[in-house]
Write a protein that holds these residues in place. Sequence first.
Motif, PDB file in Angstrom:
ATOM      1  N   PRO A  29       0.793  -1.241   0.000  1.00  0.00           N
ATOM      2  CA  PRO A  29       0.000   0.000   0.000  1.00  0.00           C
ATOM      3  C   PRO A  29       0.824   1.290   0.000  1.00  0.00           C
ATOM      4  O   PRO A  29       0.277   2.361  -0.250  1.00  0.00           O
ATOM      5  CB  PRO A  29      -0.817  -0.095   1.299  1.00  0.00           C
ATOM      6  N   HIS A  30       2.117   1.208   0.240  1.00  0.00           N
ATOM      7  CA  HIS A  30       2.949   2.414   0.345  1.00  0.00           C
ATOM      8  C   HIS A  30       3.895   2.615  -0.831  1.00  0.00           C
ATOM      9  O   HIS A  30       4.682   3.556  -0.829  1.00  0.00           O
ATOM     10  CB  HIS A  30       3.755   2.375   1.640  1.00  0.00           C
ATOM     11  N   LEU A  31       3.839   1.736  -1.835  1.00  0.00           N
ATOM     12  CA  LEU A  31       4.773   1.810  -2.959  1.00  0.00           C
ATOM     13  C   LEU A  31       4.083   1.472  -4.266  1.00  0.00           C
ATOM     14  O   LEU A  31       3.373   0.474  -4.365  1.00  0.00           O
ATOM     15  CB  LEU A  31       5.942   0.837  -2.733  1.00  0.00           C
ATOM     16  N   ARG A  32       4.301   2.354  -5.258  1.00  0.00           N
ATOM     17  CA  ARG A  32       3.885   2.110  -6.647  1.00  0.00           C
ATOM     18  C   ARG A  32       5.063   2.454  -7.532  1.00  0.00           C
ATOM     19  O   ARG A  32       5.781   3.417  -7.278  1.00  0.00           O
ATOM     20  CB  ARG A  32       2.713   3.010  -7.033  1.00  0.00           C
ATOM     21  N   PHE A  33       5.264   1.678  -8.595  1.00  0.00           N
ATOM     22  CA  PHE A  33       6.356   1.975  -9.510  1.00  0.00           C
ATOM     23  C   PHE A  33       6.075   1.433 -10.894  1.00  0.00           C
ATOM     24  O   PHE A  33       5.194   0.598 -11.090  1.00  0.00           O
ATOM     25  CB  PHE A  33       7.697   1.443  -8.987  1.00  0.00           C
ATOM     26  N   PHE A  34       6.836   1.948 -11.869  1.00  0.00           N
ATOM     27  CA  PHE A  34       6.817   1.417 -13.223  1.00  0.00           C
ATOM     28  C   PHE A  34       8.210   1.601 -13.822  1.00  0.00           C
ATOM     29  O   PHE A  34       9.059   2.300 -13.266  1.00  0.00           O
ATOM     30  CB  PHE A  34       5.726   2.071 -14.087  1.00  0.00           C
ATOM     31  N   TYR A  35       8.433   0.915 -14.942  1.00  0.00           N
ATOM     32  CA  TYR A  35       9.731   0.969 -15.620  1.00  0.00           C
ATOM     33  C   TYR A  35       9.573   1.550 -17.006  1.00  0.00           C
ATOM     34  O   TYR A  35       8.591   1.291 -17.704  1.00  0.00           O
ATOM     35  CB  TYR A  35      10.331  -0.429 -15.773  1.00  0.00           C
ATOM     36  N   ILE A  36      10.580   2.318 -17.407  1.00  0.00           N
ATOM     37  CA  ILE A  36      10.737   2.764 -18.787  1.00  0.00           C
ATOM     38  C   ILE A  36      12.120   2.305 -19.227  1.00  0.00           C
ATOM     39  O   ILE A  36      12.917   1.850 -18.401  1.00  0.00           O
ATOM     40  CB  ILE A  36      10.593   4.303 -18.918  1.00  0.00           C
ATOM     41  N   LEU A  37      12.397   2.417 -20.523  1.00  0.00           N
ATOM     42  CA  LEU A  37      13.710   2.041 -21.038  1.00  0.00           C
ATOM     43  C   LEU A  37      14.428   3.275 -21.551  1.00  0.00           C
ATOM     44  O   LEU A  37      13.820   4.129 -22.203  1.00  0.00           O
ATOM     45  CB  LEU A  37      13.564   1.022 -22.177  1.00  0.00           C
TER      46      LEU A  37
END
Length: 121
Positions: free
Chosen positions: A100-108
Amino acid sequence: MILSLNWITLRVRDLEASLNFYHGILGLPIERRFESRGRQIVMLGTAEQPKIELIQANDQAVKPECGVSIGFEVKSLDEAIEYLKSRGIPAARGPVTPNPHLRFFYILDPDGFEVQLAEHS
């Protein structure tokens, strides 16, 4: 012994494309640019943070599949996604919410290195 992270080096195929990505799009300040042993080098980041060192290399030196990724904190993940989408940079993976305290995504980046953008709450 106490260690402090100083920099992370990325050997890149096209230094100007990488500068456009890390400086122009992500907004990392250029700390300095110089030549060493015939190679162009750029240090990116502020005085209080570890640097990203970009070194112009040949094609054989670039190995984005080596498992290295670089992570940055953002205030709003949703704003980061929209901003990058408007610049033509899609999410490579995510967004992911592992707790509940972390969201993330990746790009290149231009060489295929993964860059993680994370929002902690």
